[in-house]
Structure formats: C-alpha cells, structure tokens
Design a protein around this motif. Sequence first.
Motif, PDB file in Angstrom:
ATOM      1  N   ALA A   1     -13.057 -53.978  22.767  1.00 44.06           N
ATOM      2  CA  ALA A   1     -12.254 -52.789  22.475  1.00 44.06           C
ATOM      3  C   ALA A   1     -11.297 -52.482  23.624  1.00 44.06           C
ATOM      4  O   ALA A   1     -10.156 -52.049  23.405  1.00 44.06           O
ATOM      5  N   ALA A   2     -11.752 -52.708  24.862  1.00 45.90           N
ATOM      6  CA  ALA A   2     -10.875 -52.495  26.019  1.00 45.90           C
ATOM      7  C   ALA A   2      -9.698 -53.452  25.980  1.00 45.90           C
ATOM      8  O   ALA A   2      -8.558 -53.074  26.265  1.00 45.90           O
ATOM      9  N   HIS A   3      -9.983 -54.703  25.615  1.00 48.00           N
ATOM     10  CA  HIS A   3      -8.885 -55.656  25.457  1.00 48.00           C
ATOM     11  C   HIS A   3      -7.969 -55.227  24.320  1.00 48.00           C
ATOM     12  O   HIS A   3      -6.743 -55.394  24.388  1.00 48.00           O
ATOM     13  N   MET A   4      -8.552 -54.674  23.259  1.00 50.09           N
ATOM     14  CA  MET A   4      -7.744 -54.164  22.153  1.00 50.09           C
ATOM     15  C   MET A   4      -6.825 -53.038  22.619  1.00 50.09           C
ATOM     16  O   MET A   4      -5.676 -52.930  22.196  1.00 50.09           O
ATOM     17  N   LEU A   5      -7.377 -52.181  23.508  1.00 50.50           N
ATOM     18  CA  LEU A   5      -6.571 -51.088  24.042  1.00 50.50           C
ATOM     19  C   LEU A   5      -5.391 -51.624  24.835  1.00 50.50           C
ATOM     20  O   LEU A   5      -4.260 -51.126  24.707  1.00 50.50           O
ATOM     21  N   THR A   6      -5.637 -52.634  25.665  1.00 52.42           N
ATOM     22  CA  THR A   6      -4.527 -53.232  26.405  1.00 52.42           C
ATOM     23  C   THR A   6      -3.566 -53.929  25.453  1.00 52.42           C
ATOM     24  O   THR A   6      -2.363 -53.995  25.714  1.00 52.42           O
ATOM     25  N   ASP A   7      -4.097 -54.457  24.348  1.00 54.40           N
ATOM     26  CA  ASP A   7      -3.223 -55.052  23.336  1.00 54.40           C
ATOM     27  C   ASP A   7      -2.255 -54.028  22.773  1.00 54.40           C
ATOM     28  O   ASP A   7      -1.055 -54.286  22.640  1.00 54.40           O
ATOM     29  N   VAL A   8      -2.801 -52.864  22.403  1.00 58.04           N
ATOM     30  CA  VAL A   8      -1.955 -51.811  21.844  1.00 58.04           C
ATOM     31  C   VAL A   8      -0.895 -51.388  22.865  1.00 58.04           C
ATOM     32  O   VAL A   8       0.290 -51.244  22.534  1.00 58.04           O
ATOM     33  N   ALA A   9      -1.337 -51.208  24.127  1.00 59.54           N
ATOM     34  CA  ALA A   9      -0.384 -50.850  25.176  1.00 59.54           C
ATOM     35  C   ALA A   9       0.633 -51.959  25.387  1.00 59.54           C
ATOM     36  O   ALA A   9       1.841 -51.702  25.503  1.00 59.54           O
ATOM     37  N   ALA A  10       0.148 -53.207  25.411  1.00 60.31           N
ATOM     38  CA  ALA A  10       1.033 -54.351  25.645  1.00 60.31           C
ATOM     39  C   ALA A  10       2.056 -54.505  24.528  1.00 60.31           C
ATOM     40  O   ALA A  10       3.247 -54.716  24.773  1.00 60.31           O
ATOM     41  N   LEU A  11       1.583 -54.396  23.286  1.00 61.50           N
ATOM     42  CA  LEU A  11       2.488 -54.525  22.152  1.00 61.50           C
ATOM     43  C   LEU A  11       3.497 -53.378  22.127  1.00 61.50           C
ATOM     44  O   LEU A  11       4.680 -53.577  21.823  1.00 61.50           O
ATOM     45  N   GLY A  12       3.017 -52.166  22.454  1.00 58.12           N
ATOM     46  CA  GLY A  12       3.926 -51.022  22.511  1.00 58.12           C
ATOM     47  C   GLY A  12       4.978 -51.189  23.593  1.00 58.12           C
ATOM     48  O   GLY A  12       6.172 -50.942  23.371  1.00 58.12           O
ATOM     49  N   ILE A  13       4.531 -51.621  24.780  1.00 56.62           N
ATOM     50  CA  ILE A  13       5.468 -51.849  25.884  1.00 56.62           C
ATOM     51  C   ILE A  13       6.447 -52.963  25.531  1.00 56.62           C
ATOM     52  O   ILE A  13       7.654 -52.869  25.799  1.00 56.62           O
ATOM     53  N   SER A  14       5.935 -54.031  24.932  1.00 58.57           N
ATOM     54  CA  SER A  14       6.780 -55.159  24.558  1.00 58.57           C
ATOM     55  C   SER A  14       7.847 -54.741  23.552  1.00 58.57           C
ATOM     56  O   SER A  14       9.012 -55.132  23.652  1.00 58.57           O
ATOM     57  N   LEU A  15       7.422 -53.940  22.572  1.00 55.64           N
ATOM     58  CA  LEU A  15       8.363 -53.473  21.557  1.00 55.64           C
ATOM     59  C   LEU A  15       9.411 -52.548  22.168  1.00 55.64           C
ATOM     60  O   LEU A  15      10.611 -52.658  21.879  1.00 55.64           O
ATOM     61  N   PHE A  16       8.956 -51.649  23.046  1.00 60.59           N
ATOM     62  CA  PHE A  16       9.884 -50.748  23.731  1.00 60.59           C
ATOM     63  C   PHE A  16      10.866 -51.537  24.598  1.00 60.59           C
ATOM     64  O   PHE A  16      12.074 -51.267  24.602  1.00 60.59           O
ATOM     65  N   ALA A  17      10.336 -52.524  25.329  1.00 59.62           N
ATOM     66  CA  ALA A  17      11.193 -53.343  26.192  1.00 59.62           C
ATOM     67  C   ALA A  17      12.222 -54.108  25.378  1.00 59.62           C
ATOM     68  O   ALA A  17      13.374 -54.273  25.792  1.00 59.62           O
ATOM     69  N   MET A  18      11.825 -54.587  24.200  1.00 60.67           N
ATOM     70  CA  MET A  18      12.747 -55.328  23.351  1.00 60.67           C
ATOM     71  C   MET A  18      13.881 -54.434  22.860  1.00 60.67           C
ATOM     72  O   MET A  18      15.032 -54.847  22.770  1.00 60.67           O
ATOM     73  N   ARG A  19      13.532 -53.171  22.536  1.00 60.17           N
ATOM     74  CA  ARG A  19      14.556 -52.218  22.119  1.00 60.17           C
ATOM     75  C   ARG A  19      15.530 -51.929  23.268  1.00 60.17           C
ATOM     76  O   ARG A  19      16.746 -51.863  23.065  1.00 60.17           O
ATOM     77  N   ILE A  20      14.968 -51.736  24.470  1.00 57.29           N
ATOM     78  CA  ILE A  20      15.822 -51.473  25.633  1.00 57.29           C
ATOM     79  C   ILE A  20      16.712 -52.677  25.930  1.00 57.29           C
ATOM     80  O   ILE A  20      17.898 -52.545  26.235  1.00 57.29           O
ATOM     81  N   ALA A  21      16.128 -53.884  25.826  1.00 57.50           N
ATOM     82  CA  ALA A  21      16.872 -55.109  26.137  1.00 57.50           C
ATOM     83  C   ALA A  21      18.037 -55.328  25.177  1.00 57.50           C
ATOM     84  O   ALA A  21      18.997 -56.030  25.503  1.00 57.50           O
ATOM     85  N   ALA A  22      17.955 -54.731  23.989  1.00 55.80           N
ATOM     86  CA  ALA A  22      19.019 -54.903  22.997  1.00 55.80           C
ATOM     87  C   ALA A  22      20.253 -54.076  23.339  1.00 55.80           C
ATOM     88  O   ALA A  22      21.316 -54.274  22.743  1.00 55.80           O
ATOM     89  N   ARG A  23      20.154 -53.166  24.287  1.00 55.76           N
ATOM     90  CA  ARG A  23      21.314 -52.366  24.666  1.00 55.76           C
ATOM     91  C   ARG A  23      22.399 -53.254  25.267  1.00 55.76           C
ATOM     92  O   ARG A  23      22.108 -54.203  25.999  1.00 55.76           O
ATOM     93  N   PRO A  24      23.651 -52.957  25.017  1.00 53.04           N
ATOM     94  CA  PRO A  24      24.737 -53.772  25.565  1.00 53.04           C
ATOM     95  C   PRO A  24      24.880 -53.569  27.075  1.00 53.04           C
ATOM     96  O   PRO A  24      24.422 -52.559  27.626  1.00 53.04           O
ATOM     97  N   SER A  25      25.513 -54.505  27.724  1.00 49.87           N
ATOM     98  CA  SER A  25      25.760 -54.387  29.155  1.00 49.87           C
ATOM     99  C   SER A  25      26.763 -53.261  29.403  1.00 49.87           C
ATOM    100  O   SER A  25      27.538 -52.889  28.521  1.00 49.87           O
ATOM    101  N   ASP A  26      26.734 -52.719  30.610  1.00 49.60           N
ATOM    102  CA  ASP A  26      27.669 -51.653  30.956  1.00 49.60           C
ATOM    103  C   ASP A  26      28.205 -51.897  32.359  1.00 49.60           C
ATOM    104  O   ASP A  26      27.966 -52.939  32.967  1.00 49.60           O
ATOM    105  N   ALA A  27      28.939 -50.913  32.878  1.00 48.88           N
ATOM    106  CA  ALA A  27      29.596 -51.081  34.178  1.00 48.88           C
ATOM    107  C   ALA A  27      28.599 -51.202  35.317  1.00 48.88           C
ATOM    108  O   ALA A  27      28.898 -51.804  36.351  1.00 48.88           O
ATOM    109  N   ARG A  28      27.394 -50.652  35.152  1.00 49.48           N
ATOM    110  CA  ARG A  28      26.388 -50.711  36.214  1.00 49.48           C
ATOM    111  C   ARG A  28      25.457 -51.887  36.063  1.00 49.48           C
ATOM    112  O   ARG A  28      24.902 -52.364  37.052  1.00 49.48           O
TER     113      ARG A  28
END
Length: 326
Positions: free
Chosen positions: A58-85
Amino acid sequence: MDVPVASARQHNMGHDHSHAKKSNETRLKWALLLTAVYLVAEAVAGFLTNSLALLSDAAHMLTDVAALGISLFAMRIAARPSDARRSYGYHRFEILAAAVNASALFVVAAYILYEAYERFRNPPVVQSGAMLIVAFLGLVVNIASMRILSGGSKGSLNVKGAYLEVWSDMLGSIGVIAAALIIRFTGWSKADPLIAVLIGLWVLPRTWTLLSESVNVLLEGVPEGIELREVENSLLGINGVAEVHDLHVWSITSGRNSLTAHLRLVRDCDAERVMRVATEAVAERFNITHTTIQTEQEEPCLSDDCGKVDDPDKERNHAEGGAKQH
C-alpha cells in the motif's frame, strides 16, 4: 573566414514527439485512476489484517499515486511553449518528476526495511485470508496499469519512473500472495516481514538506475546509448571536415537530444553543404534532433567532393588534421 552558425530542426521528429506526449498523458491518466481507487482499499485492508507486506504494498501504491500525479502534472507543465526566460521551454519538469519519484521510493524502501526489522523481533498475528484476497486484486490492478504504461516507458524517463513504480507494486502483490499462502498453510508469520524486505531490496537497484539517468539529464550528460567518440568520428567522416572541437551532446528531456559543434573545414569547401550533411547524419544515426554547427575554413581543398560522406567511422590522426576533443 568564419561561416555563421547554422541551426536545424527535424520537424517530422518533433511531430512524432508531440504525438507520443499525448499518448503518454492518456496512459498516465488511466494508470492514476486505477491505482488511486485500489490504494484506499489496500491501505484499509492492511490495517485490518495487520499485514506489513500488505501495508508495504500500500505504501508503494501511495508513492505510485504521487508519482503518477507528479508525472502527469510535469507533462502538462512541459507542454507549455518556450518564452523569453526559458528558451528551451519546460521540458525539464518531466526529468525533475522522475528524480522526485526515485527519491520517494528510496524513502519508502528504508521505512519498510525498518518496520520489517521490528516485526522480526515481535511477529504479530496476520489474517492471511483477507490478505490473500486483497493482494490478488492488487495484482490485477498492477498488471492493468503496467500494460497501460509499457508503451511509453522506453521513450520517456517520466513514464519510465511511473512504470517502475507500478512494476515494483506488481512484484509486491505477488510477494504478499506468497506470504499469505505461507502463513495460511504453515503458520510461519515471519514470512510477512521477510517478503516485505525482499520487495524493498528488489526495488532499490532499479530506483538507483532511474535516479542516475535523471541526474545525468539534469547535469547535461551525454544521453544513454550515445558515445561521444562515435559522434565525433561520424562528423570527421564527412569530406572537407578537418577537425571537430567544442563538441557537446546532451538531452533537454527524454528523446530530445541536442548537439553543438565547431567544425574546421578545408579551404574553399562548401560549408553550407557540410552543415546540411552533418545535421542529417547525426539525426539519422544518433537521433539528435536539434543541431547547432559552426564552421571555419583554413586549409586548401584538394578535391571537389567536399560535403560528401565517406566512412563515418574512420579515424584520422592529428598529422592529417585529426580530431581534438576539448
């Protein structure tokens, strides 16, 4: 005379990469849904049955949920276009997510090993029947999630991190099933913490590999599977190239390899042609999709085939204008 810097992008590869991103995002959503639903049931069952193996899963499952959530969030952020900074955009968020997931697995494994030590000293009573049923359901969920994530695990460190999390949970479910059967038919309660320890020890080296790969990308190291010397020899194999220096190869994120290099050419060689051939060569052979090449010409050209590719693996010594690696 110096020739201006030339920069080339492989647009078709970029389109394929974008399509792969969308597919990976869908995979992560489904895996997150399955894992989150089962996590609640397994955690409750672990406390009710007093099973460390089940709680470790279950602890590994908890890290799975966190990992999948972080991965999904990171993928959304990574889809943002480049900018001046951030001229490269936000692609590195995916690598940061992979590193965070690996670090979380280390913490979980350490806790499970400590708890297992305590249970070896004072083995509790474990309800093997309920433990067996819950572990079997977990195995089904893990296998389904693995099948969903497997398609993207080879092309993305972010998805690979999530895949490894689910893979470790699948083994955890198998271990819990084995522990439940042993306890049910032999009464040996120490099988529960023993299986928990084996799960933790199996996960650690794979977690270290994921963390190492993530750190290599963050440090702009040469991507896995690419040898810098082979890239150098490939560039030296182009007629008209006398020397290669300031050669750098790195990754922005998984599957997005970049190269910069300074080529010294023989005099009167067609620099534009050399840069075009060099760009195509590294893209086809090494999957380097973003190339920046600067050239300068010094020596007289003795042939009219500058820019053509000879043997890409041939070696040249310094006396003939061989390579220097700075």
